[in-house]
Write an enzyme that holds these catalytic residues in place. Structure first.
Site, short mmCIF file in Angstrom:
data_model
loop_
_atom_site.label_atom_id
_atom_site.label_comp_id
_atom_site.label_asym_id
_atom_site.label_seq_id
_atom_site.Cartn_x
_atom_site.Cartn_y
_atom_site.Cartn_z
N CYS A 2 7.46 5.73 -2.99
CA CYS A 2 9.15 5.81 -3.88
C CYS A 2 10.09 4.64 -3.13
O CYS A 2 10.18 3.88 -1.88
CB CYS A 2 9.57 6.86 -3.05
SG CYS A 2 8.07 8.11 -3.34
N ARG A 27 7.72 -1.79 -5.55
CA ARG A 27 7.13 -1.26 -4.98
C ARG A 27 6.33 0.09 -4.88
O ARG A 27 4.71 0.88 -4.15
CB ARG A 27 8.04 -0.10 -4.31
CG ARG A 27 9.28 -1.28 -3.19
CD ARG A 27 10.86 -0.12 -2.90
NE ARG A 27 10.37 0.72 -1.96
CZ ARG A 27 9.91 0.30 -0.63
NH1 ARG A 27 10.53 -1.03 -0.11
NH2 ARG A 27 10.33 1.29 0.64
N TRP A 74 5.91 8.00 -6.13
CA TRP A 74 4.78 7.86 -6.00
C TRP A 74 3.73 9.02 -5.75
O TRP A 74 4.30 9.48 -3.65
CB TRP A 74 4.43 6.89 -4.99
CG TRP A 74 3.50 5.81 -4.73
CD1 TRP A 74 2.53 4.62 -5.37
CD2 TRP A 74 2.23 6.14 -3.96
NE1 TRP A 74 1.54 4.29 -5.30
CE2 TRP A 74 1.57 5.87 -3.95
CE3 TRP A 74 2.19 6.91 -2.35
CZ2 TRP A 74 -0.29 5.08 -3.28
CZ3 TRP A 74 0.97 6.78 -1.84
CH2 TRP A 74 -0.38 5.49 -2.09
N ASN A 100 11.91 10.21 0.30
CA ASN A 100 10.97 9.45 0.29
C ASN A 100 11.05 9.73 2.08
O ASN A 100 11.28 10.68 3.00
CB ASN A 100 10.69 8.26 0.59
CG ASN A 100 12.18 6.85 -0.87
OD1 ASN A 100 11.27 7.62 -1.53
ND2 ASN A 100 12.37 6.21 -0.18
N GLY A 101 9.24 10.44 1.92
CA GLY A 101 8.34 10.70 3.34
C GLY A 101 8.26 11.58 2.83
O GLY A 101 8.00 12.35 2.17
N GLU A 472 -9.89 -11.12 3.73
CA GLU A 472 -8.99 -11.11 3.50
C GLU A 472 -9.20 -11.65 1.07
O GLU A 472 -8.72 -10.64 0.72
CB GLU A 472 -7.81 -11.88 3.38
CG GLU A 472 -6.49 -12.38 3.28
CD GLU A 472 -5.91 -11.23 2.47
OE1 GLU A 472 -5.69 -9.90 3.33
OE2 GLU A 472 -4.65 -11.36 1.59
N LYS A 476 -8.24 -8.91 -1.85
CA LYS A 476 -7.34 -9.83 -2.71
C LYS A 476 -8.51 -9.46 -4.48
O LYS A 476 -7.45 -8.66 -4.89
CB LYS A 476 -6.94 -10.75 -2.68
CG LYS A 476 -6.07 -11.69 -1.73
CD LYS A 476 -4.59 -11.19 -2.32
CE LYS A 476 -4.10 -9.92 -1.69
NZ LYS A 476 -4.36 -9.97 -0.34
N GLU A 479 -7.77 -5.02 -4.77
CA GLU A 479 -6.47 -4.27 -4.77
C GLU A 479 -6.70 -5.22 -6.42
O GLU A 479 -5.75 -3.91 -6.42
CB GLU A 479 -5.91 -4.61 -4.21
CG GLU A 479 -5.45 -6.10 -3.47
CD GLU A 479 -4.41 -6.57 -2.62
OE1 GLU A 479 -3.49 -5.16 -2.03
OE2 GLU A 479 -4.74 -6.84 -2.17
N HIS A 495 -28.28 -8.32 8.69
CA HIS A 495 -28.00 -6.53 8.54
C HIS A 495 -27.84 -5.52 7.65
O HIS A 495 -27.94 -4.58 7.81
CB HIS A 495 -27.64 -7.08 10.13
CG HIS A 495 -28.28 -8.04 10.60
ND1 HIS A 495 -29.16 -7.63 11.30
CD2 HIS A 495 -27.29 -8.99 11.28
CE1 HIS A 495 -29.47 -8.91 12.88
NE2 HIS A 495 -28.64 -9.39 11.90
N LYS A 594 3.62 -1.08 -2.13
CA LYS A 594 4.51 -2.79 -2.08
C LYS A 594 4.52 -1.73 -0.59
O LYS A 594 4.26 -3.35 0.32
CB LYS A 594 5.60 -3.21 -2.33
CG LYS A 594 5.56 -4.44 -1.38
CD LYS A 594 4.51 -5.60 -1.79
CE LYS A 594 4.84 -7.11 -0.64
NZ LYS A 594 3.72 -7.36 -0.86
C1 F6R Z 1 -3.12 -6.17 0.96
C2 F6R Z 1 -1.43 -5.85 1.21
C3 F6R Z 1 -1.24 -4.69 2.32
C4 F6R Z 1 -0.26 -4.75 3.34
C5 F6R Z 1 -1.06 -3.70 4.16
C6 F6R Z 1 0.47 -3.75 5.03
O1 F6R Z 1 -2.59 -7.24 -0.44
O2 F6R Z 1 -0.69 -6.16 0.95
O3 F6R Z 1 -2.90 -4.14 2.78
O4 F6R Z 1 -0.65 -6.12 3.93
O5 F6R Z 1 0.09 -2.53 3.82
O6 F6R Z 1 1.54 -3.91 4.84
P1 F6R Z 1 2.75 -4.44 5.70
O7 F6R Z 1 2.17 -5.90 6.47
O8 F6R Z 1 4.44 -4.86 4.91
O9 F6R Z 1 2.86 -3.79 6.60
#
Ligand code: F6R
Length: 599
Positions: A2, A27, A74, A100-101, A472, A476, A479, A495, A594
């Site tokens: 949000c 976001r 959101w 927000n929250g 990672e 990527k 997502e 395994h 985000k």
């Molecule tokens: C993946 C991604 C998320 C963030 C996670 C932590 O591409 O961006 O997995 O890494 O939400 O976010 P931060 O680093 O802002 O604490």
């Protein structure tokens, strides 16, 4: 997640609100709305879906006024629709709020309010705020808001307007809010991105603080009404950094920015073959390190474990922040907690950090967003200076996090007078050049992406310090392309995951030349024997690898400790191109946000 924007000044607030909402789009959200005050009346418009839906609505043209608040939602409590979208109102539509929250005691509060005759029309927890403020309002909005906040358990970034009062009340607990100080106008937002085009002068609200904002003045108070002296700070980011600069997506721009972003992370931190970082406390007594983070930052943390144990020789554990905060971890005074977060606002990481602080551990942040909550709560920190990251999928922040962890590990080694092979520093300085080199694989990766865009599953395998790179790479891909992908330590494949391998299974191997090379080649042979399609990311495409791999992505050679930075870049590009070929909105993939500011 949000977003909030508010405006009070001498101009029509509507364009400010719409433009601010657009800056918060990255976001992640699924409905949006605004409310503007004119001639002691509130005018509102809310829509499910994108901000463009608000703009398309003819009614928006009739909404103008010098004070307004707006929100991107959101969904958490209740589906995304107009009724659940913010702003929310009290029974008489005198008060509008955006929140927000999460209000944790909203069920109990709702019961009381309903008994008292309040009609709560949405499924959200947030609407409770409007009704509580209505209940307490006796001609003074500030008072009514502070009484309300004392009843609420949970987190809030909250903005409130009342049709009888020319002011915005803003309050924060656990969800960021920033006041933007302009010329005869003031703004309030949950993210500096929404303020930058108007002012760089900001005040960061801390938990349980309220701001009373009118067009040319503000005061900050605690919930008991005592005035607080808060400093005006300056945002260093520029509007230009927030633009796509000709790239199709922010994510692609951010991948290509990595020579620069990593340069910024290491700039000034290596001098005369020594690491220069300033940590604001004594590190000598540290006997154990706990790193906490979420998502991509957690993968950087796993790389950090290798670095800190091997280079700094300090026992290091890595914990998902969401697990750490609830598992009653054993933390001692001589423990160092490192919190890694791009945004500096992730709710779980913040809670884990607070847990460590409660137990008197020293705390250190590795953070990108200057002034963010985590950066202000840690005892000391290493900023990444990677610049704003807008694409939801983290790329440049990750390579900067790993760079910062390398610097920290070398610094801790230096502090203990352990011998250091100077070649690692030489390679560290060369990293931006090597990143430029590895980015040249972009064309080849586009072709590989085309070949595999319809795959249903992917496996990513790596060993040692490159095992987290496999995790990672898989994250990527899933997502942004919505293809199921798993990362594993290569040897672990036997395994279980090996059962999945057939001719339909692409397997990405991260295979640098190092002490484990022959082992990873054996793992490749196991995949080849089962008809799996191998994509090898390697700096030594020798004949053994050529025999088994369908595609070889050749990357530059570099010191093994630094190799995760180089090896992660082709995986970012692979995920990007597959997602783009599938016409997915790469910068705003479905269901993702985000900055995850709720649990
Ligand atoms: C993946 C991604 C998320 C963030 C996670 C932590 O591409 O961006 O997995 O890494 O939400 O976010 P931060 O680093 O802002 O604490």
């Amino acid at each position: 997640m949000c977003g909030i924007i508010g405006y009070i000044g001498q101009k029509n607030s509507t364009p400010f609100l719409i433009e601010g909402l657009k800056k918060l789009e990255y976001r992640g959200y699924d409905s949006a709305g605004l409310c503007v005050l004119k001639n002691k009346k509130l005018y509102t418009l809310k829509k499910k879906g994108k901000i463009a839906e608000l703009e398309k609505d003819q009614r928006l043209k009739n909404i103008s006024g010098l004070i307004g608040i707006a929100h991107t939602r959101w969904a958490t409590h209740g589906e995304p629709n107009e009724r659940n979208a913010h702003p929310h109102f009290d029974c008489h539509k005198n008060i509008a709020i955006a929140h927000n929250g999460i209000i944790e005691n909203h069920t109990a509060l709702k019961k009381i309010l309903t008994k008292e005759g309040h009609r709560i029309i949405s499924q959200t927890d947030s609407e409770i705020f409007a009704h509580l403020i209505e209940k307490f309002y006796q001609g003074n909005l500030e008072k009514a808001v502070s009484q309300t906040l004392k009843l609420v358990d949970g987190s809030y970034g909250l903005v409130v307007i009342h049709q009888q009062e020319n002011k915005i009340i803003a309050a924060r607990k656990g969800s960021p809010l920033i006041i933007g100080v302009g010329q005869n106008e003031m703004l309030v937002a949950s993210d500096t991105a929404a303020l930058l085009a108007h002012t760089k002068k900001v005040i960061y609200l801390d938990d349980e603080e309220m701001a009373i904002i009118s067009k040319d003045k503000y005061s900050i108070k605690n919930l008991d009404g005592q005035r607080l002296n808060k400093q005006i700070e300056e945002i260093k980011w520029t509007v230009a950094q927030m633009e796509k600069k000709g790239f199709k997506h922010f994510m692609l721009k951010e991948i290509f920015e990595q020579p620069q972003s990593v340069t910024e992370t290491i700039r000034g931190r290596i001098k005369n073959n020594k690491i220069k970082i300033s940590i604001g406390f004594n590190l000598e007594s540290i006997e154990r390190i706990i790193i906490t983070a979420c998502g991509t930052s957690w993968h950087a943390a796993l790389i950090g474990k290798y670095l800190l144990e091997q280079l700094a020789q300090i026992p290091t554990e890595v914990d998902y922040a969401s697990e750490f905060r609830y598992r009653q971890p054993l933390i001692r005074k001589n423990n160092l907690m490192i919190a890694i977060s791009q945004s500096g606002e992730t709710a779980d990481t913040l809670a884990a950090l607070r847990e460590a602080k409660k137990n008197q551990a020293k705390t250190l942040g590795i953070i990108n967003v200057v002034g963010s909550t985590i950066s202000r709560e840690v005892d000391s920190g290493i900023y990444l200076y990677a610049g704003p990251e807008i694409g939801v999928a983290s790329t440049k922040a990750f390579t900067s996090q790993v760079s910062a962890l390398i610097l920290l590990s070398l610094y801790l080694r230096q502090k203990q007078n352990l011998p250091l092979d100077k070649k690692i520093l030489v390679d560290l300085k060369k990293i931006p050049e090597k990143i430029k080199e590895v980015l040249q694989v972009d064309r080849q990766i586009k072709k590989i992406a085309f070949a595999f865009k319809d795959a249903r599953n992917f496996l990513y395998l790596g060993r040692g310090i490159n095992f987290p790179v496999a995790l990672e790479g898989a994250l990527k891909l899933k997502e942004i392309s919505y293809i199921h992908a798993e990362g594993y330590p290569a040897a672990e494949m036997k395994h279980g995951p090996i059962a999945l391998i057939d001719s339909q299974m692409p397997v990405v191997f991260i295979a640098p030349k190092n002490a484990l090379s022959s082992k990873i080649i054996s793992n490749m042979q196991e995949v080849k024997a089962r008809a799996g399609k191998i994509i090898a990311v390697t700096d030594y495409p020798d004949k053994e690898i050529k025999k088994v791999a369908e595609y070889i992505i050749k990357v530059p050679s570099i010191n093994n400790y630094l190799s995760p930075i180089i090896n992660s870049i082709p995986l970012q590009l692979l995920a990007y191109h597959i997602a783009d070929l599938k016409n997915i909105n790469v910068d705003k993939p479905r269901n993702l946000a985000k900055s995850v500011t709720v649990e």
